[in-house]
Design a protein around this motif. Sequence first.
Motif, mmCIF file in Angstrom:
data_model
loop_
_atom_site.group_PDB
_atom_site.id
_atom_site.type_symbol
_atom_site.label_atom_id
_atom_site.label_comp_id
_atom_site.label_asym_id
_atom_site.label_seq_id
_atom_site.Cartn_x
_atom_site.Cartn_y
_atom_site.Cartn_z
ATOM 1 N N GLU A 15 44.738 6.265 -35.993
ATOM 2 C CA GLU A 15 43.575 5.446 -35.849
ATOM 3 C C GLU A 15 43.019 5.682 -34.348
ATOM 4 O OE1 GLU A 15 44.442 1.952 -38.892
ATOM 5 O OE2 GLU A 15 44.842 1.364 -36.736
ATOM 6 N N ILE A 16 43.747 5.974 -33.269
ATOM 7 C CA ILE A 16 43.180 6.104 -31.971
ATOM 8 C C ILE A 16 42.723 7.448 -31.859
ATOM 9 C CG2 ILE A 16 44.756 4.362 -31.087
ATOM 10 C CD1 ILE A 16 46.408 6.710 -29.634
ATOM 11 N N ARG A 17 43.104 8.279 -32.940
ATOM 12 C CA ARG A 17 42.457 9.540 -32.694
ATOM 13 C C ARG A 17 40.701 9.598 -33.035
ATOM 14 N NH1 ARG A 17 44.754 14.298 -33.782
ATOM 15 N NH2 ARG A 17 42.578 15.312 -32.893
ATOM 16 N N ILE A 18 40.544 8.317 -33.955
ATOM 17 C CA ILE A 18 39.291 8.038 -34.352
ATOM 18 C C ILE A 18 38.556 7.204 -33.561
ATOM 19 C CG2 ILE A 18 37.810 7.021 -36.323
ATOM 20 C CD1 ILE A 18 40.456 7.736 -38.100
ATOM 21 N N LEU A 19 39.380 6.165 -32.726
ATOM 22 C CA LEU A 19 38.748 5.216 -32.269
ATOM 23 C C LEU A 19 39.696 4.857 -31.045
ATOM 24 C CD1 LEU A 19 36.400 3.202 -31.248
ATOM 25 C CD2 LEU A 19 37.318 1.394 -32.950
ATOM 26 N N MET A 20 39.700 5.153 -29.843
ATOM 27 C CA MET A 20 40.800 4.994 -28.725
ATOM 28 C C MET A 20 40.414 3.750 -28.280
ATOM 29 S SD MET A 20 43.307 6.125 -27.468
ATOM 30 C CE MET A 20 44.590 6.043 -26.016
ATOM 31 N N SER A 21 41.056 2.534 -29.082
ATOM 32 C CA SER A 21 40.680 1.201 -28.684
ATOM 33 C C SER A 21 41.756 0.118 -29.338
ATOM 34 C CB SER A 21 39.543 0.734 -29.407
ATOM 35 O OG SER A 21 39.294 -0.538 -29.130
ATOM 36 N N HIS A 22 41.927 -0.942 -28.744
ATOM 37 C CA HIS A 22 42.971 -1.958 -29.446
ATOM 38 C C HIS A 22 42.206 -2.567 -30.694
ATOM 39 C CE1 HIS A 22 46.079 -1.376 -26.562
ATOM 40 N NE2 HIS A 22 45.276 -1.521 -25.480
ATOM 41 N N THR A 23 41.072 -2.162 -31.177
ATOM 42 C CA THR A 23 40.351 -2.697 -32.226
ATOM 43 C C THR A 23 40.533 -1.180 -33.060
ATOM 44 O OG1 THR A 23 38.640 -3.992 -31.015
ATOM 45 C CG2 THR A 23 38.310 -3.251 -33.394
ATOM 46 N N ARG A 24 41.090 -1.685 -34.398
ATOM 47 C CA ARG A 24 41.207 -0.402 -35.245
ATOM 48 C C ARG A 24 39.646 -0.040 -35.948
ATOM 49 N NH1 ARG A 24 45.725 -2.809 -39.517
ATOM 50 N NH2 ARG A 24 45.625 -0.612 -39.883
ATOM 51 N N PRO A 25 39.779 0.990 -36.383
ATOM 52 C CA PRO A 25 38.448 1.809 -36.974
ATOM 53 C C PRO A 25 37.651 0.729 -37.942
ATOM 54 C CG PRO A 25 40.258 3.335 -36.636
ATOM 55 C CD PRO A 25 41.093 2.006 -36.545
ATOM 56 N N ASP A 26 38.341 0.021 -38.404
ATOM 57 C CA ASP A 26 37.843 -0.941 -39.631
ATOM 58 C C ASP A 26 37.292 -2.214 -39.071
ATOM 59 O OD1 ASP A 26 40.230 -2.262 -39.283
ATOM 60 O OD2 ASP A 26 40.758 -1.979 -41.310
ATOM 61 N N GLY A 27 37.547 -2.273 -37.612
ATOM 62 C CA GLY A 27 37.048 -3.574 -36.898
ATOM 63 C C GLY A 27 38.105 -4.483 -36.676
ATOM 64 N N ARG A 28 39.204 -4.268 -37.352
ATOM 65 C CA ARG A 28 40.165 -5.398 -37.203
ATOM 66 C C ARG A 28 40.827 -5.258 -35.931
ATOM 67 N NH1 ARG A 28 43.859 -5.120 -42.006
ATOM 68 N NH2 ARG A 28 43.868 -2.919 -41.716
ATOM 69 N N ASP A 29 41.830 -6.211 -35.381
ATOM 70 C CA ASP A 29 42.265 -6.349 -34.195
ATOM 71 C C ASP A 29 43.609 -5.442 -34.423
ATOM 72 O OD1 ASP A 29 40.710 -7.797 -32.819
ATOM 73 O OD2 ASP A 29 41.758 -9.534 -33.477
ATOM 74 N N CYS A 30 44.186 -4.824 -33.517
ATOM 75 C CA CYS A 30 45.190 -3.898 -33.489
ATOM 76 C C CYS A 30 46.685 -4.619 -34.138
ATOM 77 C CB CYS A 30 45.615 -3.380 -32.150
ATOM 78 S SG CYS A 30 46.170 -4.464 -30.927
ATOM 79 N N HIS A 31 46.743 -5.869 -33.996
ATOM 80 C CA HIS A 31 48.075 -6.658 -34.457
ATOM 81 C C HIS A 31 48.136 -6.651 -35.956
ATOM 82 C CE1 HIS A 31 46.184 -10.380 -35.758
ATOM 83 N NE2 HIS A 31 45.353 -10.161 -34.801
ATOM 84 N N THR A 32 46.945 -6.513 -36.742
ATOM 85 C CA THR A 32 47.000 -6.359 -38.170
ATOM 86 C C THR A 32 47.906 -5.152 -38.636
ATOM 87 O OG1 THR A 32 44.760 -5.122 -38.420
ATOM 88 C CG2 THR A 32 44.702 -7.784 -38.341
ATOM 89 N N VAL A 33 48.111 -4.449 -37.877
ATOM 90 C CA VAL A 33 48.708 -3.271 -38.517
ATOM 91 C C VAL A 33 50.102 -3.652 -38.605
ATOM 92 C CG1 VAL A 33 49.871 -2.125 -36.196
ATOM 93 C CG2 VAL A 33 49.495 -0.660 -38.312
ATOM 94 N N PHE A 34 50.783 -4.819 -38.164
ATOM 95 C CA PHE A 34 52.033 -5.401 -38.497
ATOM 96 C C PHE A 34 52.055 -5.715 -39.992
ATOM 97 C CE2 PHE A 34 52.072 -5.554 -33.791
ATOM 98 C CZ PHE A 34 53.077 -4.597 -33.713
#
Length: 182
Positions: free
Chosen positions: A96-115
């Motif tokens: 995902e960070i290759r697409i969007l280098m951010s703590h927000t995921r490319p689909d707009g959700r916060d990074c913690h949702t990956v857990f």
Amino acid sequence: MASFASVLAAFLPLVLAGSVGPKDTAPCHAGDFRSPCAGEERCMLPATGTITGTVIVGSEDPTLISSLNSVRSSYGLPALSESASLSGPAKCRLAEIRILMSHTRPDGRDCHTVFSDYGLSPDLWGENLAAGYTSPEEVLTAWLASETHRENLLDPRFTQAGFVHMITDDAYGDYWVLLLTN
């Protein structure tokens, strides 16, 4: 003593501020691949395009976790354990960070949702990201020089770590993800 210019130049590669929060806030081997989470709906990647590079999971190169544990030990903190359960979420965030280098995921959700996407529900989580550093020593030095990253690395409540590093031929070259949980 290093000059201000040399210190600044050392931190020009991209480092994102560490993200940390409670859960209520918001066999993989090195080699070529299309996506570290190919075929998994829980990793929200676009249907087109390829993400290629060499992926190294923490268990294949324990240098970063070992060096981090040495730093934690010097502060009287317990060592982090490499968690196999964090490998999937870390590889997903790497793509995902290759697409969007951010703590927000490319689909707009916060990074913690990956857990939760991977069936995990840690009480506390942390994420450190970086790009452009070519060695575990460089990225660890950069994270320790950043207040928010250092807070994640030295938080005594964290007991588990999942680490993934990707070597690419794009502008940043190397991408780094460190996930921390309790």
